[in-house]
Design an enzyme around this catalytic site. Structure first.
Site, PDB file in Angstrom:
ATOM      1  N   LYS A 264       0.831  -1.199   0.000  1.00 16.94           N
ATOM      2  CA  LYS A 264       0.000   0.000   0.000  1.00 16.94           C
ATOM      3  C   LYS A 264       0.866   1.250   0.000  1.00 16.94           C
ATOM      4  CE  LYS A 264      -3.985  -1.823   2.583  1.00 16.94           C
ATOM      5  NZ  LYS A 264      -5.009  -1.529   1.563  1.00 16.94           N
ATOM      6  N   ARG A 338     -10.905 -11.018   0.955  1.00 19.24           N
ATOM      7  CA  ARG A 338     -11.833 -11.928   0.264  1.00 19.24           C
ATOM      8  C   ARG A 338     -11.233 -13.320   0.131  1.00 19.24           C
ATOM      9  NH1 ARG A 338     -11.763  -7.762  -4.651  1.00 19.24           N
ATOM     10  NH2 ARG A 338     -11.327  -6.436  -2.852  1.00 19.24           N
TER      11      ARG A 338
END
Ligand code: BES
Ligand code: MN
Ligand code: ZN
Length: 485
Positions: A264, A338
């Site tokens: 990130k 996920r």
């Protein structure tokens, strides 16, 4: 904070501050009595400067005759009170009393069920007073914190119910506010073990390389770049008979999300310590369900990992076989939530055959773009579940907004080289993430709650200081209690 109750009259109260709700329409008979006891101080305060609009406050000092030298008047507005507007009133009162009260009294309002009012007052007062700074070395000796909360006109039982709920939510906030080096994978597993022990829940933990043996390869793939071996935890609360249906909750427990090899950007990365909020919420719900002895068989599942890059980490393009046999191309290592949820949902559906499964996750930045911080995304294959969760959200102020999972989105997560890819090809990541997850629940009634927005706020809101909010516990408990059996 101790919570106790006080029966009228107000003059016998012993408090530093009394919070008193006043309607916009004018004083009720009961408030006129209080006003008379205070020598007309309340009526005098009302006028163009203070009208009693919802959550408007006015502090009176010194006041005689009401059992507290300071009285905080809080407007109740003109609409009929409901549980949520009352909690917001209490929150405004606690803000106005901040730093003034060791003993804080709240008079319950008229026009709201007494038990609802007492629970709501305890809940909102404790949640408003919540603070998190355990790593500060110096404590301010002059700091005045609330030590005693006195609910005037409440039943002890209702007050305690609200307080116990707020304590569970505060615990979820604590866990979720803790940085990655204070609450790592093992620490979160430890919290689950402690809860299981103190609350008599069954617990099963699968860790490290054992995850591969059990077929939970996606959980392993997300955690393999970290020094902390990933873990998969199941908790069971048996509140109903052996043959009663199971309700399952699944939480994302990423103790820190660096993004992995798809690392990130620097700005705001520290907030990713809260990426285990979903798992913490599952713990909170399990705790309250067992404390309230809810008549339900509840399974709590937590997939716990730290998403870190190292020489052993999953790299973009890796293909991994999920628990249900589907192969997944991990196109982006930052779409890790996920992945761990996919395995968790498949495992839960297969091994527990639940009547309904709900997952909670700080899953996407995309849902924040869509719904901001006031609502969580609700994705579900069941209209009745959508209705029930939406209603629970309205009642508790933890709003859910239904989002689509039409089949037209399915191709977004189809991979040319594997069964699935973990990100879509176009905009709309929150939907694509949900569509990805749907491949792991089969026909089981399922809801996916993307709590990325409401779980962490950088501006304070009613009874939610900035930081982790503990969102999800109150609405899911409400939903469980309202569920027809
Ligand atoms: N934990 C994040 C989602 C998130 C972002 C939660 C901001 C709270 C605030 C999740 O694992 C993530 O990184 N999602 C990516 C997905 C992308 C790579 C497709 C995102 O939202 O940017
Ligand atoms: Mn991520
Ligand atoms: Zn994440």
């Amino acid at each position: 904070m101790q919570v106790r109750t006080h029966a009228a009259p107000l003059s016998r109260l012993e408090a530093d501050v009394l919070i008193l709700g006043v309607p916009e329409k004018g004083l009720t008979e009961r408030l006129k009595e209080a006003d008379a006891a205070a020598g007309g101080a309340i009526a005098l305060a009302m006028g163009p400067q203070f009208k009693g609009k919802a959550e408007e406050t006015e502090t009176l000092f010194p006041v005689q005759g009401l059992g507290a030298p300071r009285v905080v008047l809080v407007g109740l507005g003109e609409k009929p009170l409901d549980a949520e507007s009352w909690r917001r009133v209490v929150s405004a009162g606690v803000e106005a009393a901040r730093g003034r009260a060791r003993r804080l009294a709240i008079a319950l309002p008229e026009g709201l069920d007494a038990a609802v009012a007492a629970e709501g007052a305890a809940e909102a007062a404790l949640l408003s007073a919540y603070e998190f700074h355990p790593y500060r070395t110096e404590q301010d000796p002059d700091e005045i914190a609330i030590e005693e909360l006195i609910l005037v006109g409440a039943s002890a039982e209702a007050a305690e119910r609200g307080a116990a709920l707020a304590r569970a939510v505060s615990w979820v906030r604590d866990l979720s506010n803790m940085p990655g080096n204070k609450l790592g994978v093992g620490d979160l597993v430890g919290q689950a073990r402690d809860l299981a022990k103190s609350h008599g829940l069954a617990i099963h933990v699968i860790e490290g390389e054992d995850l591969v043996k059990e077929g939970l390869r996606l959980v392993h793939a997300v955690g393999r770049g970290s020094e902390m071996p990933p873990a998969f935890v199941t908790l069971e609360y048996r509140g109903a008979g052996k043959d009663a249906p199971v309700v399952a909750l699944v939480g994302k427990g990423v103790t820190f999300d660096t993004g992995g090899i798809n690392i990130k950007p620097r700005a705001g990365m520290e907030e990713m310590k809260t990426d285990m909020h979903g798992a913490a919420t599952v713990l909170g719900v399990m705790r309250v369900a067992s404390e309230r002895k809810l008549p339900v068989n509840l399974v709590g599942v937590m997939a716990i990992a730290e998403n870190m890059p190292n020489g052993n980490a999953t790299v973009p393009g890796d293909v991994v076989k999920a628990y249900n046999g589907l192969t997944v191309e991990i196109v982006d290592t930052d779409a890790e939530g996920r992945l761990i949820l996919a395995d968790s949902l498949a495992y839960t559906v297969k091994n527990y055959r639940p009547e309904v499964v709900i997952d909670l996750a700080t899953l996407t930045g995309s849902i924040i773009m869509a719904l901001a911080y006031e609502a969580s995304g609700l994705f579900t294959n069941s209209d009745s579940l959508a209705a029930a969760l939406t209603a629970a959200g309205e009642a508790t102020g933890e709003r859910y907004w239904r989002m689509p999972i039409w089949d037209v989105y399915a191709e977004q997560v189809r991979s040319p080289i594997a069964d699935l890819r973990n990100i879509g090809k176009e905009k709309g990541d929150a939907i694509h993430a949900a569509k990805f997850l749907q491949n792991f629940v089969g026909e089981t009634p399922w809801a996916h709650l993307d709590i990325a927005g409401p779980s962490w706020i950088s501006e304070p809101k009613p009874y939610r200081p900035k930081g982790s909010t503990g969102v999800g516990v109150r609405s899911l408990i409400h939903w469980l209690e309202q569920r027809p059996r």
